[in-house]
Write an enzyme that holds these catalytic residues in place. Structure first.
Site, PDB file in Angstrom:
ATOM      1  N   ASN B 382      67.360   3.983  12.659  1.00 27.55           N
ATOM      2  CA  ASN B 382      68.350   4.085  13.720  1.00 27.55           C
ATOM      3  C   ASN B 382      69.233   2.844  13.793  1.00 27.55           C
ATOM      4  O   ASN B 382      70.406   2.884  13.377  1.00 27.55           O
ATOM      5  CB  ASN B 382      67.638   4.329  15.057  1.00 27.55           C
ATOM      6  N   ASP B 383      68.686   1.742  14.273  1.00 29.24           N
ATOM      7  CA  ASP B 383      69.502   0.547  14.476  1.00 29.24           C
ATOM      8  C   ASP B 383      70.195   0.061  13.206  1.00 29.24           C
ATOM      9  O   ASP B 383      71.322  -0.428  13.258  1.00 29.24           O
ATOM     10  CB  ASP B 383      68.641  -0.595  15.036  1.00 29.24           C
TER      11      ASP B 383
END
Lengths: 103, 455
Positions: B382-383
């Protein structure tokens, strides 16, 4: 300051610079084995542990030394073996003629 | 000076240096590790022939117990559990340094002042490494909650502890008869190890493990000063440097300073920091949609995140990649430096699943290729693919180097839920038109995809 100590400090500083040079060249691909392998090398404290455990005067220092031998041996044996196990998994793609597209 | 022993220790040091050098390439790495082991064996044998050793009973007991435990751990540990294994080994190395230095003081309480200073430093660094590593192990192993445990005046308390320890250490070195001073340093250092690691969140562990790796090396080097043994000093310094470099690489990859990792307690809040953002909807696609897209793609880049490892889906992923390769699709893997729970962790996890290492590319090697790629397949990450890191100045991610998934022609994101990542920042990529979100367990979805692509 004794001459021997001065000499040891010189060695220490030079070894740090050597370490930086060596490690900077290791690709991220191998950072985990590098870490577990260098970790095993730091188990070199085992050398000191052996002397402490083997001096034969009995008493607390020998017991502490024996525990240190156990700790450091786990560090050394476990570290080198698990690094070898990991590195054994890294394989190059044999099908060079396949269209995997690696340059 | 014992000339043969000194010479043999020098040879051992050379083996360590060559070992580290060979660890720099996948072709020679295994040999490098073997060189390290040979150096260690040589150092052990030389030490055992030392005249100072009178009684080997306890040595043998220690070596047998330690070897048995080491062999068992190394054989049985899961590759996903490597971070906690390395943390544990770090801790044991640090603990051994502390014990050796303490034993040396008990044996010769009237040592010269430079030896006493080394004893204090060795006890201190070793003890911090020992308890710090045990806490890191407990957090990674799930014995302890991974979330940061914060307490007031964290920086001040830790700073105070260091100051008090140094003061006690100086007093001790001036008057080594005051044995309780060294004991106090030991106890404070054990407490400091706990206090510095409990406020650090699970996802920051790569940094902590690297740092503890460095400490364990430094602890070994200070023990070398205690015993005036150069092989300890050299190998300790090499490992200390190695840990420091890895620490700095990890910090850069997360765009955080070391101080921020150690003291900020990131990840302590539950839920996103900007909870007031407008609720937006994403379109849910099915595995069938994703399969169709993958089948029509000429080139695919796979972005594995830690979620992939959590779902134990590496093998299925490899299977899927193989089917695509057989169809003539170009498949490569893009590995972000902080994918996984320790430096290089994702590479090991994929190597275990038989992914050839020449398909694993670093961020810098592959980031320019995304714009010419049909499909970027993001799994459990994600990040590291959040474009906010590039554009959104007020985001906690801003400035962190990311993989350019948003530049690919299209993206497929396999994800458990829409929860924001570790940094609590909503991911713009998931709402883009070219992004296909497929929700569910990564392993189940990938198994499904394999079946579909096979047909």
């Amino acid at each position: 300051m004794t001459e021997a100590l001065m000499f040891s400090i010189v060695i220490f500083v030079l070894a740090i610079f050597l370490g930086v040079e060596l490690i900077s060249k290791v690709p991220p691909l191998l950072h985990t084995p590098l870490m577990s392998g260098s970790n095993a090398i730091s188990g070199i404290t085992l050398v000191g542990s052996l002397i402490a455990a083997g001096e034969g005067h009995g008493g607390l220092s020998v017991y502490l030394g024996t525990i240190a031998v156990i700790f450091a041996t786990i560090n050394v044996v476990g570290g080198f073996l698990v690094t070898d196990r990991m590195l054994g998994m890294f394989k190059k793609d044999k099908k060079t003629e396949s269209k995997t597209g690696t340059p | 000076m014992n000339v043969p022993a000194t010479f043999a220790y020098l040879v051992a040091s050379v083996f360590f240096i060559l070992g580290l050098k060979f660890l720099g390439s996948p072709r020679t790495a295994r040999r490098g590790n073997l060189f390290g082991a040979i150096g260690m064996l040589l150092a052990i044998i030389v030490t055992l022939t030392d005249q100072k050793i009178i009684d080997t009973t306890y040595i043998i007991v220690g070596l047998v117990i330690g070897s048995a435990a080491g062999i068992i751990i190394a054989r049985t540990v899961q590759m996903t559990a490597m971070p906690q294994m390395v943390a544990l080994l770090n801790g044991l190395g640090g603990g051994a340094s502390t014990l050796v230095a303490y034993a040396e003081y008990i044996r010769m309480p009237e040592s010269p002042i430079d030896v006493l200073i080394s004893i204090v430093l060795s006890v201190l660094i070793g003890a911090v490494t020992f308890t710090g590593s045990l806490i890191a192990w407990a957090k990674l192993q799930g014995v302890m909650r991974g979330a940061p445990i914060l307490y007031p005046y964290q920086k001040q308390l830790n700073g105070l502890a260091v100051g008090v320890m140094l003061l006690l250490g100086i007093l001790f070195a001036l008057d080594p008869g005051q044995w309780y001073l060294l004991l106090l340093v030991l106890l404070l250092a054990l407490a400091l190890g706990v206090m510095t690691v409990i406020p650090i969140g699970g996802a920051d562990m790569p940094v902590v493990i690297s740092l503890l790796n460095s400490y364990s090396g430094l602890a070994g080097a200070t023990t070398g000063f205690v015993l005036s043994n150069n092989v300890l000093i050299i190998s300790g310094a090499l490992v200390g440097a190695s840990g420091l470099i890895l620490t700095s690489i990890m910090c850069k990859a997360m765009n955080r300073s070391l101080a921020n990792v150690l003291f900020a307690g990131v990840g302590s809040e539950i839920g996103p920091a900007n909870a007031e953002t407008v609720q937006r909807t994403v379109i849910r696609y099915t595995p069938e949609d994703a399969a169709t897209m993958l089948e029509s793609a000429q080139s695919v880049i796979i972005i594995p995140g830690y979620g992939l490892a959590v779902a134990q889906a590496q093998h299925v992923l490899h299977e899927l990649a193989n089917f695509l390769i057989q169809r003539g699709t170009q498949v490569r893997y893009a590995i972000h430096p902080v994918a996984g729970r320790m430096p290089g962790h994702m590479n090991v996890l994929l190597a275990e699943a038989n992914v050839p290492y020449d398909l694993l590319l670093e961020m810098d090697q592959i980031n320019d290729d995304f714009q010419n790629t049909d499909v970027a397949l993001v799994i459990g990450a994600n990040d590291v693919v959040n474009p906010a890191a590039r554009s959104k100045k007020d985001s906690p991610l801003y400035g962190m180097p990311i993989l350019n998934v948003d530049q690919a022609r299209s993206a497929i994101v396999l994800k458990r839920s829409l929860n924001p990542g570790f940094a609590g920042e909503d991911n713009e990529l998931f709402y883009e038109k070219k992004t296909m979100m497929v929700f569910g367990d990564a392993k189940a979805t990938l198994t499904n995809l394999v079946q579909l692509v096979k047909q």
